[in-house]
Design a protein around this motif. Structure first.
Motif, mmCIF file in Angstrom:
data_model
loop_
_atom_site.group_PDB
_atom_site.id
_atom_site.type_symbol
_atom_site.label_atom_id
_atom_site.label_comp_id
_atom_site.label_asym_id
_atom_site.label_seq_id
_atom_site.Cartn_x
_atom_site.Cartn_y
_atom_site.Cartn_z
ATOM 1 N N THR A 1 107.916 -70.763 -14.374
ATOM 2 C CA THR A 1 108.528 -71.565 -15.431
ATOM 3 C C THR A 1 108.564 -73.035 -15.004
ATOM 4 N N GLY A 2 109.158 -73.860 -15.834
ATOM 5 C CA GLY A 2 109.239 -75.283 -15.551
ATOM 6 C C GLY A 2 110.005 -75.615 -14.288
ATOM 7 N N LEU A 3 110.795 -74.686 -13.768
ATOM 8 C CA LEU A 3 111.491 -74.926 -12.509
ATOM 9 C C LEU A 3 110.526 -75.045 -11.334
ATOM 10 N N TRP A 4 109.280 -74.663 -11.535
ATOM 11 C CA TRP A 4 108.280 -74.796 -10.471
ATOM 12 C C TRP A 4 107.867 -76.251 -10.248
ATOM 13 N N ASP A 5 108.252 -77.133 -11.109
ATOM 14 C CA ASP A 5 107.902 -78.545 -10.940
ATOM 15 C C ASP A 5 108.730 -79.110 -9.791
ATOM 16 N N ASN A 6 108.279 -78.833 -8.570
ATOM 17 C CA ASN A 6 109.091 -79.092 -7.388
ATOM 18 C C ASN A 6 108.169 -79.302 -6.187
ATOM 19 N N GLN B 101 114.534 -82.011 -8.684
ATOM 20 C CA GLN B 101 115.346 -81.739 -9.723
ATOM 21 C C GLN B 101 114.922 -80.558 -10.424
ATOM 22 N N SER B 102 115.350 -80.213 -11.734
ATOM 23 C CA SER B 102 115.264 -78.922 -12.372
ATOM 24 C C SER B 102 115.438 -79.125 -13.854
ATOM 25 N N LEU B 103 114.722 -78.279 -14.615
ATOM 26 C CA LEU B 103 114.810 -78.389 -16.058
ATOM 27 C C LEU B 103 115.845 -77.449 -16.649
ATOM 28 N N SER B 104 116.541 -76.701 -15.880
ATOM 29 C CA SER B 104 117.492 -75.753 -16.438
ATOM 30 C C SER B 104 118.891 -75.978 -15.906
ATOM 31 N N GLN B 105 119.867 -76.008 -16.803
ATOM 32 C CA GLN B 105 121.245 -76.143 -16.361
ATOM 33 C C GLN B 105 121.683 -74.940 -15.557
ATOM 34 N N PHE B 106 120.999 -73.796 -15.733
ATOM 35 C CA PHE B 106 121.420 -72.622 -14.994
ATOM 36 C C PHE B 106 121.234 -72.816 -13.494
ATOM 37 N N GLY C 271 98.580 -52.474 -9.567
ATOM 38 C CA GLY C 271 98.372 -52.278 -10.997
ATOM 39 C C GLY C 271 98.585 -53.520 -11.830
ATOM 40 N N ALA C 272 98.769 -54.661 -11.164
ATOM 41 C CA ALA C 272 99.061 -55.911 -11.873
ATOM 42 C C ALA C 272 97.942 -56.918 -11.671
ATOM 43 N N ASP C 273 97.752 -57.770 -12.672
ATOM 44 C CA ASP C 273 96.828 -58.899 -12.498
ATOM 45 C C ASP C 273 97.557 -60.239 -12.551
ATOM 46 N N ALA C 274 98.898 -60.204 -12.662
ATOM 47 C CA ALA C 274 99.696 -61.427 -12.632
ATOM 48 C C ALA C 274 101.057 -61.099 -12.040
ATOM 49 N N LEU C 275 101.623 -62.072 -11.315
ATOM 50 C CA LEU C 275 102.952 -61.943 -10.749
ATOM 51 C C LEU C 275 103.791 -63.113 -11.231
ATOM 52 N N PHE C 276 104.845 -62.824 -11.978
ATOM 53 C CA PHE C 276 105.709 -63.836 -12.567
ATOM 54 C C PHE C 276 106.993 -63.933 -11.763
ATOM 55 N N ILE C 277 107.247 -65.117 -11.191
ATOM 56 C CA ILE C 277 108.479 -65.364 -10.453
ATOM 57 C C ILE C 277 109.182 -66.540 -11.117
ATOM 58 N N ALA C 278 110.374 -66.315 -11.626
ATOM 59 C CA ALA C 278 111.098 -67.348 -12.364
ATOM 60 C C ALA C 278 112.291 -67.811 -11.540
ATOM 61 N N ASP C 279 112.114 -68.937 -10.848
ATOM 62 C CA ASP C 279 113.218 -69.496 -10.082
ATOM 63 C C ASP C 279 112.860 -70.927 -9.714
ATOM 64 N N ASP C 280 113.799 -71.622 -9.058
ATOM 65 C CA ASP C 280 113.530 -73.008 -8.701
ATOM 66 C C ASP C 280 112.736 -73.090 -7.393
ATOM 67 N N GLY C 281 112.442 -74.327 -6.965
ATOM 68 C CA GLY C 281 111.476 -74.544 -5.906
ATOM 69 C C GLY C 281 111.741 -73.798 -4.618
ATOM 70 N N ASP C 282 112.916 -73.987 -4.009
ATOM 71 C CA ASP C 282 113.195 -73.344 -2.739
ATOM 72 C C ASP C 282 113.154 -71.830 -2.865
ATOM 73 N N ALA C 283 113.746 -71.305 -3.927
ATOM 74 C CA ALA C 283 113.814 -69.854 -4.095
ATOM 75 C C ALA C 283 112.443 -69.255 -4.364
ATOM 76 N N VAL C 284 111.622 -69.931 -5.169
ATOM 77 C CA VAL C 284 110.283 -69.407 -5.448
ATOM 78 C C VAL C 284 109.477 -69.302 -4.162
ATOM 79 N N VAL C 285 109.548 -70.325 -3.326
ATOM 80 C CA VAL C 285 108.825 -70.292 -2.061
ATOM 81 C C VAL C 285 109.329 -69.144 -1.193
ATOM 82 N N ALA C 286 110.628 -68.948 -1.139
ATOM 83 C CA ALA C 286 111.203 -67.875 -0.329
ATOM 84 C C ALA C 286 110.771 -66.507 -0.848
ATOM 85 N N VAL C 287 110.734 -66.331 -2.166
ATOM 86 C CA VAL C 287 110.312 -65.052 -2.735
ATOM 87 C C VAL C 287 108.827 -64.821 -2.459
#
Length: 410
Positions: free
Chosen positions: A290-295, A42-47, A255-271
């Motif tokens: 984000t909380g959509l990672w709870d997957n 499931q998912s915490l965002s209606q989007f 040049g980065a020390d963090a990578l932020f990916i904001a998406d739900d489970g399947d999409a985050v894994v694909a990215v």
């Protein structure tokens, strides 16, 4: 977390004492944390959920359900949900209705009566339900769920000078007298950026989907990172083609020390996989989400192990789910806690706040309220802020590395 200044420290009101299940779990929630009123907390965002669009699902809805009531108190509270909507929406609405009635049963002698209306998954149905409820004396409206239906309900509520606590995550529909009790992506972003800056991760590369959720995250992260003394070294949006944006970010990842990916489970894994294919070594950078990672897909991904994301502390939902299963013999949907907290909140305010119980001053008190998913407070613009935990991705699930705050900062 950042918030409006408040001259007094929040003081949690007493929970119900005694060796009851609910008091032992500390879950008589919605008692205001009002420092000015010592007797009162499931998912915490209606989007990206079945309620992502501004319209209900395309399948035909069933016949509208008859309006019902729950409770016998003198303070009438409307609850508007798409109970007869098709598919997942109707199932979600029933779970939220169950949770609302469960809150009523667990609150000791509440002086409220729920006027439960089915909006049939449409703005017209929502408006008709709201009109019927206010004609019956409703002092506040809880719901609806669909973003498209909220303005229709708000129009009715404003003619009577009453407030709406809706469950949509579309911040654009919040406003005067219309408060959103939902999981807004803004809180997730602000919390994870705050935490990552605190552990020295201030150069952030960002990948977000090219959709409504991504647009909200983009605006929030571009404000939050510099506010915390950091900088965004790379930013890309992606659609169906993830490879090209991934290559662009991978080339700037040095040049980065963090990578932020904001998406739900399947999409985050694909990215993440696209980033790896583009030559990025994700083990050498702090992954953020984000909380959509709870997957489960996220927890199973080798590339995302050790990643950090902001979300409600799962302990509250686990306890709630156990009680829900005992009562209804089924699993609640993740957002059922919103309906529970909304009813518990209005029950507590009806008990403690007299004739001003649902006024904007009471609802927007900056000390906030305690709910199943932790602290929350309504802002004057109708959006909310939540006190979130920071979770780490492991193969066994999310593990808290920073707990939810016990109070909101000044």
């Amino acid at each position: 977390m950042q918030g409006p200044p408040h001259p007094k420290s929040p003081v949690q009101g007493p929970l119900i004492s005694g060796a009851t299940r609910r008091s032992a779990l500390g879950l008589l929630l919605g008692t205001p944390l009002l420092s000015a009123c010592a007797g009162v907390q499931q998912s915490l965002s209606q989007f990206s959920s079945p309620f992502s669009s501004s319209s209900p699902p395309a399948q035909p809805a069933g016949p509208p359900q008859q309006a019902t009531t729950a409770g016998t108190g003198g303070v009438k509270v409307a609850v508007i949900l798409p109970l007869s909507a098709a598919g997942n929406a109707g199932l979600a609405a029933q779970s939220m209705r169950n949770a609302a009635e469960m809150a009523l049963a667990e609150f000791q002698n509440p002086n409220i009566q729920l006027l439960i209306k089915d909006d049939n998954g449409s703005p017209q149905g929502a408006q008709a339900g709201a009109q019927q409820a206010v004609d019956e004396g409703a002092e506040i409206i809880l719901g609806p769920l669909f973003a498209q239906s909220v303005p229709a309900v708000a129009q009715v509520a404003r003619t009577r000078g009453i407030s709406v606590i809706a469950f949509s995550t579309d911040s654009s529909i919040a406003g005067r007298g219309v408060y959103l009790l939902s999981f807004l992506p803004e809180s997730d972003v602000n919390r994870i950026v705050e935490y990552s800056a605190g552990i020295g991760k201030r150069s952030v590369a960002v990948l977000v989907p090219d959709n409504a959720y991504g647009n909200v995250v983009e605006a929030t992260v571009k404000a939050a990172v510099p506010r915390r003394g950091g900088r965004i070294v790379a930013f890309e949006k992606y659609g169906a083609d993830r490879a090209t944006p991934a290559r662009s970010v991978a080339q700037q990842l040095g040049g980065a020390d963090a990578l932020f990916i904001a998406d739900d489970g399947d999409a985050v894994v694909a990215v993440a996989d696209a980033m790896t294919a583009a030559g990025a070594n994700l083990r050498n950078i702090q992954m953020l989400g984000t909380g959509l990672w709870d997957n489960p897909r996220v927890y199973a991904s080798p590339a995302l192990q050790g990643g950090l994301y902001a979300a409600p502390d799962p302990a509250g939902f686990r306890a709630f789910s156990g009680r829900y299963r005992t009562k209804y013999g089924a699993e609640p949907i993740r957002t059922a806690t919103l309906a529970y907290d909304a009813v518990a909140l209005v029950a507590a305010l009806a008990r403690t706040q007299g004739t001003t119980r649902f006024s904007s001053d009471v609802l927007t008190n900056p000390s906030g309220f305690a709910g199943i998913d932790g602290l929350f407070r309504f802002r004057a613009d109708g959006t909310n802020e939540r006190g979130l935990a920071v979770m780490k991705v492991t193969t066994g699930g999310g593990v808290a590395v920073a707990g939810s705050p016990k109070s909101f900062g000044a």
